[in-house]
Structure formats: structure tokens, C-alpha cells
Design a protein around this motif. Structure first.
Motif, PDB file in Angstrom:
ATOM      1  N   PHE A 158      -2.366 -26.138 -14.940  1.00  0.00           N
ATOM      2  CA  PHE A 158      -2.758 -26.347 -14.459  1.00  0.00           C
ATOM      3  C   PHE A 158      -1.915 -28.128 -14.777  1.00  0.00           C
ATOM      4  O   PHE A 158      -1.420 -28.049 -13.858  1.00  0.00           O
ATOM      5  N   GLU A 159      -2.932 -28.384 -15.628  1.00  0.00           N
ATOM      6  CA  GLU A 159      -2.963 -29.764 -16.332  1.00  0.00           C
ATOM      7  C   GLU A 159      -1.207 -29.784 -16.758  1.00  0.00           C
ATOM      8  O   GLU A 159      -0.505 -31.141 -16.187  1.00  0.00           O
ATOM      9  N   HIS A 160      -1.298 -29.284 -17.614  1.00  0.00           N
ATOM     10  CA  HIS A 160       0.250 -29.133 -18.222  1.00  0.00           C
ATOM     11  C   HIS A 160       1.424 -28.990 -18.181  1.00  0.00           C
ATOM     12  O   HIS A 160       1.851 -29.050 -17.796  1.00  0.00           O
ATOM     13  N   ASP A 161       0.772 -27.400 -17.812  1.00  0.00           N
ATOM     14  CA  ASP A 161       2.471 -26.429 -16.537  1.00  0.00           C
ATOM     15  C   ASP A 161       2.491 -26.633 -15.515  1.00  0.00           C
ATOM     16  O   ASP A 161       3.347 -25.332 -14.978  1.00  0.00           O
ATOM     17  N   LYS A 162       1.033 -27.337 -14.957  1.00  0.00           N
ATOM     18  CA  LYS A 162       1.183 -26.779 -13.509  1.00  0.00           C
ATOM     19  C   LYS A 162       1.349 -26.054 -12.974  1.00  0.00           C
ATOM     20  O   LYS A 162       2.971 -25.955 -11.820  1.00  0.00           O
ATOM     21  N   ILE A 163       1.247 -24.965 -12.973  1.00  0.00           N
ATOM     22  CA  ILE A 163       1.710 -23.416 -12.477  1.00  0.00           C
ATOM     23  C   ILE A 163       1.317 -23.267 -10.993  1.00  0.00           C
ATOM     24  O   ILE A 163       1.837 -23.213  -9.870  1.00  0.00           O
ATOM     25  N   TYR A 164       0.460 -24.761 -10.027  1.00  0.00           N
ATOM     26  CA  TYR A 164       0.180 -24.716  -9.013  1.00  0.00           C
ATOM     27  C   TYR A 164       1.599 -24.758  -8.385  1.00  0.00           C
ATOM     28  O   TYR A 164       1.152 -24.902  -6.828  1.00  0.00           O
ATOM     29  N   GLN A 165       2.219 -25.682  -9.119  1.00  0.00           N
ATOM     30  CA  GLN A 165       4.023 -25.946  -8.198  1.00  0.00           C
ATOM     31  C   GLN A 165       4.435 -24.598  -7.779  1.00  0.00           C
ATOM     32  O   GLN A 165       5.396 -24.431  -6.952  1.00  0.00           O
ATOM     33  N   VAL A 166       4.074 -23.523  -7.992  1.00  0.00           N
ATOM     34  CA  VAL A 166       4.576 -22.367  -7.866  1.00  0.00           C
ATOM     35  C   VAL A 166       3.821 -21.955  -6.530  1.00  0.00           C
ATOM     36  O   VAL A 166       2.958 -21.943  -6.153  1.00  0.00           O
ATOM     37  N   ASN A 167       4.972 -21.940  -5.192  1.00  0.00           N
ATOM     38  CA  ASN A 167       4.985 -21.873  -3.589  1.00  0.00           C
ATOM     39  C   ASN A 167       3.631 -20.776  -3.296  1.00  0.00           C
ATOM     40  O   ASN A 167       2.978 -21.117  -2.762  1.00  0.00           O
ATOM     41  N   GLU A 168       4.054 -19.643  -3.539  1.00  0.00           N
ATOM     42  CA  GLU A 168       3.570 -17.739  -3.497  1.00  0.00           C
ATOM     43  C   GLU A 168       2.249 -17.552  -4.608  1.00  0.00           C
ATOM     44  O   GLU A 168       2.400 -16.613  -4.898  1.00  0.00           O
ATOM     45  N   LEU A 169       1.173 -19.046  -5.103  1.00  0.00           N
ATOM     46  CA  LEU A 169       1.048 -18.747  -6.105  1.00  0.00           C
ATOM     47  C   LEU A 169      -0.414 -17.911  -5.732  1.00  0.00           C
ATOM     48  O   LEU A 169      -1.269 -18.055  -5.082  1.00  0.00           O
ATOM     49  N   ARG A 170      -0.343 -16.489  -6.667  1.00  0.00           N
ATOM     50  CA  ARG A 170      -1.498 -15.752  -6.702  1.00  0.00           C
ATOM     51  C   ARG A 170      -2.611 -15.434  -7.443  1.00  0.00           C
ATOM     52  O   ARG A 170      -2.256 -16.332  -9.235  1.00  0.00           O
ATOM     53  N   ILE A 171      -3.823 -15.111  -7.187  1.00  0.00           N
ATOM     54  CA  ILE A 171      -5.101 -15.032  -8.566  1.00  0.00           C
ATOM     55  C   ILE A 171      -4.616 -13.919  -9.904  1.00  0.00           C
ATOM     56  O   ILE A 171      -4.026 -14.577 -10.846  1.00  0.00           O
ATOM     57  N   SER A 172      -3.768 -13.595  -8.999  1.00  0.00           N
ATOM     58  CA  SER A 172      -2.936 -12.753 -10.147  1.00  0.00           C
ATOM     59  C   SER A 172      -1.873 -12.901 -10.919  1.00  0.00           C
ATOM     60  O   SER A 172      -1.449 -12.670 -12.605  1.00  0.00           O
ATOM     61  N   THR A 173      -1.640 -14.153 -10.360  1.00  0.00           N
ATOM     62  CA  THR A 173      -0.255 -14.398 -11.445  1.00  0.00           C
ATOM     63  C   THR A 173      -0.922 -15.385 -12.122  1.00  0.00           C
ATOM     64  O   THR A 173      -0.487 -15.779 -13.886  1.00  0.00           O
ATOM     65  N   VAL A 174      -1.739 -16.330 -12.212  1.00  0.00           N
ATOM     66  CA  VAL A 174      -2.897 -17.136 -13.281  1.00  0.00           C
ATOM     67  C   VAL A 174      -3.653 -15.457 -14.030  1.00  0.00           C
ATOM     68  O   VAL A 174      -2.999 -16.276 -15.277  1.00  0.00           O
ATOM     69  N   CYS A 175      -3.622 -14.836 -13.857  1.00  0.00           N
ATOM     70  CA  CYS A 175      -4.068 -13.373 -15.013  1.00  0.00           C
ATOM     71  C   CYS A 175      -2.977 -13.656 -15.747  1.00  0.00           C
ATOM     72  O   CYS A 175      -3.135 -13.199 -16.824  1.00  0.00           O
ATOM     73  N   GLU A 176      -2.401 -13.489 -15.030  1.00  0.00           N
ATOM     74  CA  GLU A 176      -1.042 -12.450 -16.296  1.00  0.00           C
ATOM     75  C   GLU A 176      -1.096 -13.763 -17.128  1.00  0.00           C
ATOM     76  O   GLU A 176      -0.850 -13.160 -17.807  1.00  0.00           O
ATOM     77  N   SER A 177      -0.924 -14.870 -16.676  1.00  0.00           N
ATOM     78  CA  SER A 177      -0.426 -15.935 -17.690  1.00  0.00           C
ATOM     79  C   SER A 177      -1.232 -16.104 -19.177  1.00  0.00           C
ATOM     80  O   SER A 177      -0.869 -16.275 -20.180  1.00  0.00           O
ATOM     81  N   LEU A 178      -2.550 -15.859 -18.280  1.00  0.00           N
ATOM     82  CA  LEU A 178      -4.055 -16.088 -19.227  1.00  0.00           C
ATOM     83  C   LEU A 178      -3.596 -15.028 -20.018  1.00  0.00           C
ATOM     84  O   LEU A 178      -5.374 -14.926 -20.862  1.00  0.00           O
ATOM     85  N   LEU A 179      -3.836 -13.218 -19.285  1.00  0.00           N
ATOM     86  CA  LEU A 179      -4.053 -12.395 -19.765  1.00  0.00           C
ATOM     87  C   LEU A 179      -5.372 -12.007 -20.416  1.00  0.00           C
ATOM     88  O   LEU A 179      -6.422 -12.169 -20.915  1.00  0.00           O
ATOM     89  N   THR A 180      -5.826 -12.045 -18.263  1.00  0.00           N
ATOM     90  CA  THR A 180      -7.082 -11.688 -18.542  1.00  0.00           C
ATOM     91  C   THR A 180      -7.147 -11.043 -16.859  1.00  0.00           C
ATOM     92  O   THR A 180      -5.585 -11.062 -16.643  1.00  0.00           O
ATOM     93  N   ASN A 181      -7.968 -10.936 -16.695  1.00  0.00           N
ATOM     94  CA  ASN A 181      -8.232 -10.426 -14.774  1.00  0.00           C
ATOM     95  C   ASN A 181      -8.799 -10.954 -14.086  1.00  0.00           C
ATOM     96  O   ASN A 181      -9.517 -12.140 -14.152  1.00  0.00           O
ATOM     97  N   ARG A 182      -8.853 -11.036 -12.448  1.00  0.00           N
ATOM     98  CA  ARG A 182      -9.156 -11.207 -11.870  1.00  0.00           C
ATOM     99  C   ARG A 182     -10.366 -11.881 -11.636  1.00  0.00           C
ATOM    100  O   ARG A 182     -11.000 -12.920 -11.356  1.00  0.00           O
ATOM    101  N   THR A 183     -11.487 -10.928 -11.957  1.00  0.00           N
ATOM    102  CA  THR A 183     -12.619 -10.343 -12.086  1.00  0.00           C
ATOM    103  C   THR A 183     -13.637 -12.291 -12.517  1.00  0.00           C
ATOM    104  O   THR A 183     -13.938 -13.376 -12.492  1.00  0.00           O
ATOM    105  N   TYR A 184     -12.609 -12.474 -14.103  1.00  0.00           N
ATOM    106  CA  TYR A 184     -13.042 -13.443 -14.927  1.00  0.00           C
ATOM    107  C   TYR A 184     -12.416 -14.499 -14.479  1.00  0.00           C
ATOM    108  O   TYR A 184     -13.548 -15.613 -14.410  1.00  0.00           O
ATOM    109  N   ILE A 185     -11.559 -14.701 -13.950  1.00  0.00           N
ATOM    110  CA  ILE A 185     -10.248 -16.238 -13.122  1.00  0.00           C
ATOM    111  C   ILE A 185     -11.099 -16.766 -12.539  1.00  0.00           C
ATOM    112  O   ILE A 185     -11.682 -17.451 -11.974  1.00  0.00           O
TER     113      ILE A 185
END
Length: 262
Positions: A158-185
Motif C-alpha cells: 500500500f505505501e510503496h506500490d500504492k495498490i490503493y490507486q486501483v479503482n475497483e480494488l478488491r481484497i482478492s487482488t491484494v490476496c493474489e499479490s501477497l500469495l495468501t487468502n482472504r481470511t488471513y488478510i
């Protein structure tokens, strides 16, 4: 039948007779109607609130996905119920002798049912997106390494890659980027930052918007441009979220802090 069911004259009913039994059923049906109305309205409000909370855990932009209109229509439905009870108490005989008065309940109920149907058709379909299959891709070696701790990687995203700038950002997108699942995040954001996914993303978006608003280079740009750059889906969403967090609108914030522009 006319005396009891049409004229609603329930005095001196003899429940040992057929008309008396019908009168008893007549009263019972109205009691059931009232109780059923109360129960269903409570369930509708509860379910719509649960839905909105769930949406906040999945999506950064919740426009068109929340069901606040259901809660609002539930209030109207309560008014409908009160009106229906009032019309029922008036009885059929009243409307038999006052034909034009039938326009009142007819127009009232037709309008409410039209609004329910219209709003229902305008609601965006989100269930397929919500219940997508979660991927259990957590790498134990990565997770155990301090420098690659999930919280650290999340903040970097979030702070370096600024993924929050993705307009339709979903938690699944964050999970894919961090190689984890929604429950953990979701648990990490809820426990460590004491907020849901939507609030977490919007915190970064508002911070980005504040920098853009105080930049002389961006002072010539419109609110639409700043909203888009910060990751918001629309200016309306940008203004609403900004005011919720900062207590003022983006325009007033820029005017108030114009001397701080860099």
C-alpha cells in the motif's frame, strides 16, 4: 358472512357456529399479519446491515453494492403495514360504500411496490464476486521470515506500490499479490488496524488525495482527476469518504490549506 367478514361486526360472535369460526379465523389472520410484518421487517434490516458489513470486507469501492435502499424501503414497508392495518380495521364495508376511497390504498401500495421493484432491478449483482474461491497459497518460509512478515508486505504493497490507486480494488487482488487468502488478510486488517478492508483502503486514498489537493502542480486539476488518481470510483464517493474521514469536503480542505501548498 356479510355481517362478520364484510361489515367487520364481530360483536357477540358465537364461536360454536360456522360464522363464529369464520370470525375467529378473521381475527387470527390479522394478528398473524401484524406479527409477521414486524418479524420480517426486523429480519430485512438485520440482513441488509450484515450485507453492508460483508461488502466492506471485500471491496474498496462500495458504490452500487450496498443495500441501504433495502433499509430505507423497510421503513416505507412499515408505513405500508400500518396503512394496511388501518385499511383492514376500516373493513370491506367502508370501501363498498365509498368506492373512490379505494384509490388511496391502490395508489399507495402500487407506488411502494414499484419502488421496491425498481430499486431491486437497479441493484448490482455482486454475489458471484463475493463468493469466489479462496486460494490457500501461503508460503510458510515467506511467512516466517521477519522481513517478509504478512503485515510488512501488506504495508509495502500500500505505501510503496500504492495498490490503493486501483479503482475497483478488491481484497482478492491484494490476496493474489501477497500469495495468501482472504481470511488471513481480513483478520490482519481487522485485528492489527481495527478497521475493515474498505476503511483501510480509503485511509490511504484520502491521504493520497490530500497530497494532490495541496500540490500546486495539481491545483489546476479538477476533483474528477484527483478522485481518479487517488483510486476513488467517482467524485461523489471521493467527497463522501473524504468528509467522513477529514470532517470537511475536498474543496473546502483545499481552500483552508491553500497556504500550505507545495
Amino acid at each position: 358472512m356479510k355481517h362478520i367478514l364484510v361489515e367487520t361486526n364481530l360483536k357477540a360472535i358465537n364461536f360454536n357456529t360456522l360464522p363464529g369460526i369464520k370470525g375467529y379465523i378473521f381475527l387470527l389472520s390479522r394478528i398473524v399479519f401484524i406479527l409477521q410484518t414486524i418479524v420480517y421487517l426486523m429480519l430485512v434490516i438485520r440482513l441488509s446491515n450484515q450485507h453492508n458489513k460483508t461488502i466492506n470486507q471485500y471491496f474498496s469501492n462500495t458504490e452500487g453494492k450496498k443495500m441501504n435502499w433495502v433499509r430505507n424501503l423497510s421503513i416505507l414497508a412499515f408505513a405500508v403495514s400500518v396503512a394496511a392495518i388501518a385499511f383492514a380495521l376500516l373493513g370491506r364495508s367502508y370501501f363498498i360504500h365509498h368506492n373512490l376511497s379505494l384509490l388511496i390504498p391502490s395508489i399507495f401500495f402500487t407506488t411502494i411496490f414499484f419502488l421496491i421493484g425498481y430499486k431491486g432491478n437497479m441493484q448490482r449483482e455482486i454475489f458471484e464476486m463475493l463468493y469466489e474461491q479462496e486460494k490457500d497459497n501461503v508460503d510458510e518460509e515467506i511467512s516466517d521470515s521477519p522481513e517478509n512478515d504478512l503485515k510488512t508486505r501488506l504495508l509495502k504493497l500500500f505505501e510503496h506500490d500504492k495498490i490503493y490507486q486501483v479503482n475497483e480494488l478488491r481484497i482478492s487482488t491484494v490476496c493474489e499479490s501477497l500469495l495468501t487468502n482472504r481470511t488471513y488478510i481480513s483478520k490482519l486488517i481487522n485485528d492489527e488496524f481495527e478497521m475493515n478492508f474498505n476503511e483501510f483502503v480509503n485511509k490511504y486514498r484520502v491521504a493520497e488525495a490530500k497530497q494532490l489537493l495541496l500540490s500546486r502542480e495539481n491545483n489546476k486539476f479538477t476533483m474528477e482527476y484527483i478522485a481518479q488518481q487517488a483510486g476513488f470510483g467517482s467524485v461523489a464517493s471521493f467527497s463522501r469518504v473524504f468528509k467522513e474521514i477529514e470532517g470537511t469536503t475536498p474543496g473546502k480542505y483545499r481552500e483552508k490549506n491553500s497556504s500550505k501548498m507545495t
